[in-house]
Design a protein around this motif. Structure first.
Motif, PDB file in Angstrom:
ATOM      1  N   THR A 152      -0.761 -45.438  38.130  1.00  0.00           N
ATOM      2  CA  THR A 152       0.112 -44.975  37.046  1.00  0.00           C
ATOM      3  C   THR A 152      -0.624 -43.996  36.138  1.00  0.00           C
ATOM      4  O   THR A 152      -0.074 -42.958  35.741  1.00  0.00           O
ATOM      5  N   ALA A 153      -1.885 -44.312  35.833  1.00  0.00           N
ATOM      6  CA  ALA A 153      -2.682 -43.399  34.999  1.00  0.00           C
ATOM      7  C   ALA A 153      -3.038 -42.127  35.762  1.00  0.00           C
ATOM      8  O   ALA A 153      -3.016 -41.022  35.198  1.00  0.00           O
ATOM      9  N   LEU A 154      -3.370 -42.259  37.042  1.00  0.00           N
ATOM     10  CA  LEU A 154      -3.726 -41.090  37.838  1.00  0.00           C
ATOM     11  C   LEU A 154      -2.540 -40.133  37.975  1.00  0.00           C
ATOM     12  O   LEU A 154      -2.712 -38.909  38.040  1.00  0.00           O
ATOM     13  N   ASP A 155      -1.333 -40.692  38.012  1.00  0.00           N
ATOM     14  CA  ASP A 155      -0.133 -39.869  38.189  1.00  0.00           C
ATOM     15  C   ASP A 155       0.074 -38.851  37.076  1.00  0.00           C
ATOM     16  O   ASP A 155       0.857 -37.904  37.232  1.00  0.00           O
ATOM     17  N   GLU A 156      -0.615 -39.033  35.961  1.00  0.00           N
ATOM     18  CA  GLU A 156      -0.446 -38.092  34.854  1.00  0.00           C
ATOM     19  C   GLU A 156      -0.883 -36.680  35.235  1.00  0.00           C
ATOM     20  O   GLU A 156      -0.379 -35.704  34.683  1.00  0.00           O
ATOM     21  N   THR A 157      -1.835 -36.579  36.176  1.00  0.00           N
ATOM     22  CA  THR A 157      -2.279 -35.234  36.603  1.00  0.00           C
ATOM     23  C   THR A 157      -2.150 -35.027  38.107  1.00  0.00           C
ATOM     24  O   THR A 157      -1.909 -33.907  38.559  1.00  0.00           O
ATOM     25  N   ILE A 158      -2.335 -36.085  38.900  1.00  0.00           N
ATOM     26  CA  ILE A 158      -2.384 -35.923  40.356  1.00  0.00           C
ATOM     27  C   ILE A 158      -0.974 -35.808  40.918  1.00  0.00           C
ATOM     28  O   ILE A 158      -0.114 -36.660  40.661  1.00  0.00           O
ATOM     29  N   ARG A 159      -0.763 -34.751  41.706  1.00  0.00           N
ATOM     30  CA  ARG A 159       0.536 -34.493  42.314  1.00  0.00           C
ATOM     31  C   ARG A 159       0.575 -34.846  43.792  1.00  0.00           C
ATOM     32  O   ARG A 159       1.645 -35.066  44.353  1.00  0.00           O
ATOM     33  N   HIS A 160      -0.598 -34.891  44.422  1.00  0.00           N
ATOM     34  CA  HIS A 160      -0.636 -35.172  45.852  1.00  0.00           C
ATOM     35  C   HIS A 160      -1.779 -36.129  46.160  1.00  0.00           C
ATOM     36  O   HIS A 160      -2.929 -35.879  45.785  1.00  0.00           O
ATOM     37  N   TYR A 161      -1.460 -37.226  46.844  1.00  0.00           N
ATOM     38  CA  TYR A 161      -2.452 -38.174  47.343  1.00  0.00           C
ATOM     39  C   TYR A 161      -2.532 -37.979  48.851  1.00  0.00           C
ATOM     40  O   TYR A 161      -1.525 -38.149  49.560  1.00  0.00           O
ATOM     41  N   VAL A 162      -3.708 -37.601  49.339  1.00  0.00           N
ATOM     42  CA  VAL A 162      -3.878 -37.297  50.765  1.00  0.00           C
ATOM     43  C   VAL A 162      -4.790 -38.351  51.367  1.00  0.00           C
ATOM     44  O   VAL A 162      -5.952 -38.495  50.951  1.00  0.00           O
ATOM     45  N   TYR A 163      -4.260 -39.074  52.338  1.00  0.00           N
ATOM     46  CA  TYR A 163      -4.964 -40.207  52.942  1.00  0.00           C
ATOM     47  C   TYR A 163      -5.703 -39.752  54.199  1.00  0.00           C
ATOM     48  O   TYR A 163      -5.086 -39.277  55.159  1.00  0.00           O
ATOM     49  N   VAL A 164      -7.042 -39.889  54.174  1.00  0.00           N
ATOM     50  CA  VAL A 164      -7.876 -39.490  55.304  1.00  0.00           C
ATOM     51  C   VAL A 164      -8.318 -40.765  56.019  1.00  0.00           C
ATOM     52  O   VAL A 164      -9.363 -41.354  55.703  1.00  0.00           O
ATOM     53  N   GLY A 165      -7.497 -41.221  56.937  1.00  0.00           N
ATOM     54  CA  GLY A 165      -7.752 -42.458  57.659  1.00  0.00           C
ATOM     55  C   GLY A 165      -6.700 -42.647  58.730  1.00  0.00           C
ATOM     56  O   GLY A 165      -5.869 -41.755  58.968  1.00  0.00           O
ATOM     57  N   PRO A 166      -6.716 -43.807  59.399  1.00  0.00           N
ATOM     58  CA  PRO A 166      -5.704 -44.064  60.437  1.00  0.00           C
ATOM     59  C   PRO A 166      -4.293 -43.925  59.875  1.00  0.00           C
ATOM     60  O   PRO A 166      -3.942 -44.570  58.874  1.00  0.00           O
ATOM     61  N   GLU A 167      -3.473 -43.096  60.506  1.00  0.00           N
ATOM     62  CA  GLU A 167      -2.150 -42.807  59.966  1.00  0.00           C
ATOM     63  C   GLU A 167      -1.300 -44.062  59.818  1.00  0.00           C
ATOM     64  O   GLU A 167      -0.484 -44.176  58.898  1.00  0.00           O
ATOM     65  N   SER A 168      -1.531 -45.037  60.691  1.00  0.00           N
ATOM     66  CA  SER A 168      -0.741 -46.262  60.647  1.00  0.00           C
ATOM     67  C   SER A 168      -1.007 -47.084  59.387  1.00  0.00           C
ATOM     68  O   SER A 168      -0.193 -47.932  59.015  1.00  0.00           O
ATOM     69  N   ASP A 169      -2.136 -46.838  58.736  1.00  0.00           N
ATOM     70  CA  ASP A 169      -2.499 -47.583  57.527  1.00  0.00           C
ATOM     71  C   ASP A 169      -2.226 -46.810  56.244  1.00  0.00           C
ATOM     72  O   ASP A 169      -2.594 -47.267  55.157  1.00  0.00           O
ATOM     73  N   CYS A 170      -1.603 -45.657  56.358  1.00  0.00           N
ATOM     74  CA  CYS A 170      -1.386 -44.815  55.177  1.00  0.00           C
ATOM     75  C   CYS A 170      -0.456 -45.510  54.196  1.00  0.00           C
ATOM     76  O   CYS A 170       0.646 -45.935  54.551  1.00  0.00           O
ATOM     77  N   PRO A 171      -0.856 -45.649  52.936  1.00  0.00           N
ATOM     78  CA  PRO A 171       0.029 -46.282  51.950  1.00  0.00           C
ATOM     79  C   PRO A 171       1.246 -45.403  51.653  1.00  0.00           C
ATOM     80  O   PRO A 171       1.208 -44.178  51.849  1.00  0.00           O
ATOM     81  N   ALA A 172       2.303 -46.033  51.168  1.00  0.00           N
ATOM     82  CA  ALA A 172       3.564 -45.328  50.962  1.00  0.00           C
ATOM     83  C   ALA A 172       3.448 -44.188  49.953  1.00  0.00           C
ATOM     84  O   ALA A 172       4.205 -43.207  50.022  1.00  0.00           O
ATOM     85  N   PHE A 173       2.504 -44.306  49.001  1.00  0.00           N
ATOM     86  CA  PHE A 173       2.409 -43.285  47.948  1.00  0.00           C
ATOM     87  C   PHE A 173       1.656 -42.028  48.388  1.00  0.00           C
ATOM     88  O   PHE A 173       1.569 -41.057  47.626  1.00  0.00           O
ATOM     89  N   ALA A 174       1.107 -42.031  49.602  1.00  0.00           N
ATOM     90  CA  ALA A 174       0.246 -40.930  50.039  1.00  0.00           C
ATOM     91  C   ALA A 174       0.812 -40.227  51.267  1.00  0.00           C
ATOM     92  O   ALA A 174       1.696 -40.748  51.965  1.00  0.00           O
ATOM     93  N   THR A 175       0.269 -39.049  51.524  1.00  0.00           N
ATOM     94  CA  THR A 175       0.589 -38.279  52.723  1.00  0.00           C
ATOM     95  C   THR A 175      -0.577 -38.378  53.690  1.00  0.00           C
ATOM     96  O   THR A 175      -1.722 -38.154  53.283  1.00  0.00           O
TER      97      THR A 175
END
Length: 521
Positions: free
Chosen positions: A123-146
């Motif tokens: 919630t605090a990070l969302d104040e500036t961060i517009r994109h969360y990019v997940y560098v890991g197994p795609e099957s484990d990517c959290p819903a909030f990230a790409t």
């Protein structure tokens, strides 16, 4: 030359040659990437960032464990003209939030190990961060990230047309944050370029060298040592784990020629040799030409023991800080083995001096604060003008380390200014006491701190980590200390594991807190 242009040149000149290898002994995984693929992957990420509105000078947080993706992501951020902000993988959620409050990043690249920490402060990070990019197994990517693959899908693999100057800010490196709010060290493209030349001048890497990298890449030390290989398009191996057998297997199987070790890892190899736990005949080690070590004062007895085991090795040590673009502002040099224990002389294109509290230069033999000056000195502490003014004066960086210079110009580190113990009006260097006790054959590690005493102010207190299967009594340790001047002898002993951070430094704030020191700073 911009450091991103060095990568582009390597991609052209050494296209299909292996640039990086990742080894994970715990899983048996081995992956590799060519220079062309490294270069193209950096371009794809840069173009994807630009497509999402990232502009020159925007900050991008980079929170990943060492992996084959780490460096292409780092260079992709730089290629976009953005500022890379690698975070310590030990930072807890609150510190991650604090770092972003300083950086105000637009994008966060992160690995699977950090999902829970990010969710805790999202919630605090969302104040500036517009994109969360997940560098890991795609099957484990959290819903909030790409997923990373989705983020770069369709992005051009050619270099983007972004105008950059060598004086532009390139990276923010956060101090440890273990004793308060971390400071963000701002490094320019010029700083990063100079680090390449410093390391290569000191260790003369050629295209045929192979650098074994074990420490975390978020730290300037590991990356800037790799820069010496990078600038000549030489191969490197990223080893995940530091067990003695894993290090020797990697050196042998990958035919590494250069290894940078932290003091604890070198100790572990020597102890394994001493205990007969490793069959050195199993490994091909003749090509290993250089062992260099740093990130903390190096006990001379360690190097003496190392030379018995590896008599053909060149040995070197470097001194540096994040604020000096990593290691090399002071440098021993492979030809100065007779000065083991010193950190050396000013490195390539660097100046150094030692001053008293009023800023006056001190003559040889007198201890004072070490100052360094050169093209690697940081731009500033980002958004912290007060701290910048304290540390940077007329181009000189005040290191906070106490040192002395001998008659031949070699610099000897005494201790951190904040770590000096004042007992009965006398200054005691913990490093000196630590080195003395490390010569004992039963002691694996030691940390020395000051703890409060009503009469003397502070008492010299030693935390002793014994070698496995060994034991000493407090009376035996007191007897061993008798060769030290009386005021330097520890008055209190604790038997405990000595905590060290990911770069090998003793975590003295933790010990001060645990054992009731006067200050945790």
């Amino acid at each position: 030359m911009l450091i991103t242009e060095i990568l582009a040149r390597n991609g052209r000149m050494y296209a299909e040659e292996i640039a990086l290898v990742e080894r994970d002994p715990a899983t048996g995984l081995r992956r590799e990437i060519s220079w062309r693929s490294f270069d193209q992957e950096a371009n794809r990420l840069a173009n994807a960032l630009l497509a999402q509105g990232v502009k020159r000078g925007d900050r991008v947080l980079h929170l990943m464990m060492n992996s084959l993706e780490w460096l292409p992501c780092y260079f992709g951020i730089l290629r976009a003209g953005a500022i890379a902000a690698p975070l310590n993988f030990r930072f807890e959620a609150g510190i991650i939030q604090t770092c972003n409050e300083i950086a105000e990043a637009r994008v966060l690249l992160f690995g699977p190990e950090f999902i829970e920490r990010i969710e805790a402060v999202k919630t605090a990070l969302d104040e500036t961060i517009r994109h969360y990019v997940y560098v890991g197994p795609e099957s484990d990517c959290p819903a909030f990230a790409t997923p990373y693959a989705g983020f770069v899908d369709g992005a051009d693999a050619r270099q983007p047309d972004v105008s950059m100057e060598i004086t532009d800010s390139a990276a923010l490196y956060f101090t440890s944050g273990t004793t308060g709010t971390p400071k963000a060290v701002s490094l320019t493209h010029r700083n990063l370029e100079h680090a390449c030349y410093v390391e290569n001048q000191h260790h003369r890497q050629t295209h045929e060298d192979n650098f074994l990298c074990i420490p975390p890449l978020y730290h300037t030390g590991a990356k800037m040592h790799w820069f010496g290989n990078f600038v000549v398009g030489a191969k490197a191996v990223l080893l995940k784990g530091a067990r003695p057998e894993w290090i020797l297997e990697a050196v042998s199987e990958e035919q590494a020629t250069i290894v940078w070790l932290l003091v604890p890892w070198a100790h572990d190899i020597l102890i394994a040799w001493e205990n007969g736990e490793l069959d050195f005949g199993r490994y091909r080690l003749d090509q290993w030409r250089l062992m260099h070590i740093g990130a903390q004062p190096v006990p001379p007895n360690l190097i003496k023991a190392w030379r018995k085991l590896f008599p053909h090795h060149e040995y070197d040590t470097n001194y540096g800080l994040t604020e000096s673009s990593g290691p090399g502002c002071v440098h021993l040099g492979v030809s100065n083995g007779h000065k083991v224990g010193a950190i050396g002389k000013p490195g390539f294109d660097w100046e150094a001096c030692i001053v008293d509290p009023e800023g006056n230069r001190l003559p040889p033999g007198e201890a004072g604060e070490l100052l360094v000056k050169g093209p690697g000195v940081m731009e500033c502490y980002y958004r912290n003008p007060e701290a910048t003014a304290e540390s940077l004066q007329d181009g000189w960086l005040f290191t906070g380390d106490i040192a002395r210079q001998d008659e031949e110009g070699f610099i000897w580190l005494v201790d951190r200014k904040k770590d000096l113990i004042i007992t009965g009006g006398e200054n005691v260097s913990p490093v000196e006491v630590e080195h003395y006790f490390l010569e004992h054959p039963d002691i694996q590690d030691i940390a020395v701190i000051g703890t409060p005493d009503q009469r003397l102010g502070e008492l010299v207190t030693a935390i002793i980590q014994m070698k496995e299967g060994r034991s000493l009594t407090e009376q035996e340790l007191l007897a061993y200390a008798e060769r030290l001047p009386r005021y330097k002898r520890p008055r209190r002993f604790h038997f405990d594991k000595v905590p060290r951070n990911a770069t090998g430094k003793i975590e003295k704030p933790r010990l001060r807190k645990r054992y009731g020191a006067m200050s945790e700073a």
